[in-house]
Design a protein around this motif. Sequence first.
Motif, PDB file in Angstrom:
ATOM      1  N   ASN A   1       0.837  -1.195   0.000  1.00 40.21           N
ATOM      2  CA  ASN A   1       0.000   0.000   0.000  1.00 40.21           C
ATOM      3  C   ASN A   1       0.874   1.248   0.000  1.00 40.21           C
ATOM      4  N   PRO A   2       0.437   2.313  -0.658  1.00 40.84           N
ATOM      5  CA  PRO A   2       1.133   3.582  -0.453  1.00 40.84           C
ATOM      6  C   PRO A   2       0.907   4.072   0.973  1.00 40.84           C
ATOM      7  N   THR A   3       1.802   4.911   1.464  1.00 42.60           N
ATOM      8  CA  THR A   3       1.639   5.517   2.783  1.00 42.60           C
ATOM      9  C   THR A   3       1.444   7.012   2.577  1.00 42.60           C
ATOM     10  N   ALA A   4       0.180   7.441   2.608  1.00 46.12           N
ATOM     11  CA  ALA A   4      -0.145   8.832   2.307  1.00 46.12           C
ATOM     12  C   ALA A   4       0.402   9.764   3.383  1.00 46.12           C
ATOM     13  N   ASN A   5       0.948  10.910   2.920  1.00 45.82           N
ATOM     14  CA  ASN A   5       1.446  11.908   3.861  1.00 45.82           C
ATOM     15  C   ASN A   5       1.675  13.213   3.104  1.00 45.82           C
ATOM     16  N   PHE A   6       1.593  14.324   3.819  1.00 42.62           N
ATOM     17  CA  PHE A   6       1.888  15.615   3.187  1.00 42.62           C
ATOM     18  C   PHE A   6       2.184  16.650   4.251  1.00 42.62           C
ATOM     19  N   THR A   7       2.851  17.724   3.840  1.00 40.43           N
ATOM     20  CA  THR A   7       3.128  18.852   4.714  1.00 40.43           C
ATOM     21  C   THR A   7       2.360  20.068   4.207  1.00 40.43           C
ATOM     22  N   ILE A   8       2.187  21.048   5.097  1.00 41.80           N
ATOM     23  CA  ILE A   8       1.385  22.225   4.767  1.00 41.80           C
ATOM     24  C   ILE A   8       2.181  23.480   5.094  1.00 41.80           C
ATOM     25  N   THR A   9       2.171  24.423   4.159  1.00 41.76           N
ATOM     26  CA  THR A   9       2.708  25.750   4.412  1.00 41.76           C
ATOM     27  C   THR A   9       1.536  26.710   4.525  1.00 41.76           C
ATOM     28  N   GLU A  10       1.227  27.123   5.762  1.00 43.36           N
ATOM     29  CA  GLU A  10       0.064  27.981   5.980  1.00 43.36           C
ATOM     30  C   GLU A  10       0.338  29.403   5.496  1.00 43.36           C
ATOM     31  N   THR A  11      -0.720  30.082   5.031  1.00 41.24           N
ATOM     32  CA  THR A  11      -0.615  31.466   4.578  1.00 41.24           C
ATOM     33  C   THR A  11      -1.861  32.218   5.021  1.00 41.24           C
TER      34      THR A  11
ATOM     35  N   MET B   1      -5.377  34.436   4.096  1.00 41.45           N
ATOM     36  CA  MET B   1      -6.448  34.295   3.132  1.00 41.45           C
ATOM     37  C   MET B   1      -6.096  35.049   1.837  1.00 41.45           C
ATOM     38  N   ASP B   2      -6.579  34.466   0.740  1.00 41.75           N
ATOM     39  CA  ASP B   2      -6.349  34.991  -0.613  1.00 41.75           C
ATOM     40  C   ASP B   2      -4.923  34.785  -1.104  1.00 41.75           C
ATOM     41  N   ASP B   3      -4.089  34.102  -0.314  1.00 44.43           N
ATOM     42  CA  ASP B   3      -2.767  33.668  -0.763  1.00 44.43           C
ATOM     43  C   ASP B   3      -2.769  32.148  -0.865  1.00 44.43           C
ATOM     44  N   PRO B   4      -2.029  31.561  -1.816  1.00 43.23           N
ATOM     45  CA  PRO B   4      -2.051  30.102  -1.981  1.00 43.23           C
ATOM     46  C   PRO B   4      -1.490  29.368  -0.761  1.00 43.23           C
ATOM     47  N   VAL B   5      -2.229  28.383  -0.283  1.00 45.58           N
ATOM     48  CA  VAL B   5      -1.721  27.458   0.734  1.00 45.58           C
ATOM     49  C   VAL B   5      -1.054  26.305  -0.007  1.00 45.58           C
ATOM     50  N   LEU B   6       0.160  25.950   0.398  1.00 46.76           N
ATOM     51  CA  LEU B   6       0.934  24.929  -0.304  1.00 46.76           C
ATOM     52  C   LEU B   6       0.837  23.600   0.444  1.00 46.76           C
ATOM     53  N   PHE B   7       0.430  22.560  -0.279  1.00 44.78           N
ATOM     54  CA  PHE B   7       0.349  21.203   0.255  1.00 44.78           C
ATOM     55  C   PHE B   7       1.376  20.358  -0.497  1.00 44.78           C
ATOM     56  N   ASN B   8       2.421  19.950   0.215  1.00 49.78           N
ATOM     57  CA  ASN B   8       3.531  19.211  -0.391  1.00 49.78           C
ATOM     58  C   ASN B   8       3.363  17.718  -0.133  1.00 49.78           C
ATOM     59  N   ASN B   9       3.167  16.949  -1.184  1.00 48.43           N
ATOM     60  CA  ASN B   9       2.913  15.513  -1.096  1.00 48.43           C
ATOM     61  C   ASN B   9       4.206  14.774  -0.753  1.00 48.43           C
ATOM     62  N   THR B  10       4.204  14.064   0.381  1.00 40.15           N
ATOM     63  CA  THR B  10       5.379  13.282   0.797  1.00 40.15           C
ATOM     64  C   THR B  10       5.013  11.798   0.938  1.00 40.15           C
ATOM     65  N   THR B  11       4.032  11.359   0.165  1.00 39.33           N
ATOM     66  CA  THR B  11       3.580   9.968   0.219  1.00 39.33           C
ATOM     67  C   THR B  11       4.725   9.012  -0.089  1.00 39.33           C
TER      68      THR B  11
ATOM     69  N   ASP C   1       1.207  17.554  -5.994  1.00 35.62           N
ATOM     70  CA  ASP C   1       1.154  18.565  -4.947  1.00 35.62           C
ATOM     71  C   ASP C   1      -0.026  19.494  -5.230  1.00 35.62           C
ATOM     72  N   LEU C   2      -0.357  20.308  -4.239  1.00 37.03           N
ATOM     73  CA  LEU C   2      -1.531  21.174  -4.394  1.00 37.03           C
ATOM     74  C   LEU C   2      -1.204  22.571  -3.896  1.00 37.03           C
ATOM     75  N   SER C   3      -1.642  23.563  -4.664  1.00 39.18           N
ATOM     76  CA  SER C   3      -1.609  24.958  -4.255  1.00 39.18           C
ATOM     77  C   SER C   3      -3.028  25.488  -4.404  1.00 39.18           C
TER      78      SER C   3
ATOM     79  N   LEU D   1      -5.806  13.763   1.881  1.00 40.75           N
ATOM     80  CA  LEU D   1      -5.104  13.223   0.714  1.00 40.75           C
ATOM     81  C   LEU D   1      -5.375  11.729   0.623  1.00 40.75           C
ATOM     82  N   VAL D   2      -5.836  11.291  -0.549  1.00 39.03           N
ATOM     83  CA  VAL D   2      -6.054   9.870  -0.824  1.00 39.03           C
ATOM     84  C   VAL D   2      -5.053   9.443  -1.888  1.00 39.03           C
ATOM     85  N   ALA D   3      -4.267   8.412  -1.579  1.00 41.09           N
ATOM     86  CA  ALA D   3      -3.310   7.842  -2.537  1.00 41.09           C
ATOM     87  C   ALA D   3      -3.791   6.448  -2.920  1.00 41.09           C
ATOM     88  N   VAL D   4      -3.875   6.184  -4.228  1.00 43.46           N
ATOM     89  CA  VAL D   4      -4.418   4.917  -4.719  1.00 43.46           C
ATOM     90  C   VAL D   4      -3.481   4.331  -5.763  1.00 43.46           C
TER      91      VAL D   4
END
Length: 206
Positions: A88-98, A100-110, A133-135, A148-151
């Motif tokens: 199975n993958p092991t889902a994980n990610f980190t977050i850079t908070e910002t 409002m109206d600025d992009p929040v960065l979600f860094n996928n570390t699965t 990854d997600l912005s 985050l769902v990893a499949v």
Amino acid sequence: TVEVFENPIASFGFDDVCLGQTAIFNASSSLLGNDTITNYWYVNNDTLVGDTVTVYFNGPNNYQVDLVAITENGCSDTISQQFTVFNNPTANFTITETCMDDPVLFNNTTASISAFTQFGWYYNNQLLDTTMDLSYIFNTPGSNTMTLVAVDSFSATVFCDDTISFNFFVHDYPVLAYTADSLVCEDIPFVFTNQSFVSTNEPLVY
């Protein structure tokens, strides 16, 4: 008189599984006559008997499964097949908070991903994106949860997945405000009163 008994035809079916799932093996051994067939399974260093057996495997790997079909007259047939337990993958990610109206960065570390791994980012049970990854820009301050769902899709019947959720905070911008004396006498200091605030009640640093 010499009686010759027919040999059975050993056969079985299965679906590969993900780590943590129980494998099911179904025998379909056949015989033209009416003799009873007993199915003996040799798998995962164990011996099992039955038309349908379940086996739990402790690790991802390729395993050999042997089936011996034996009739009541002692005639037999053997078949071997390869069986796979996928990791199975092991889902994980980190977050850079910002703010409002600025992009929040979600860094996928699965971890334990493969060429087949796909991702889904969910916010309020809604799919936002399927990128690695997600912005994303949030226009409302406050506490939120991202999932985050990893499949891994290894076949039409084998889907190995993992899900993880983290809370994060979208910060609001402070509102600067103050009051001050408009008229004072000579040699008396002006008094400025800070009335700055932020809607999320976060502590302000000056």
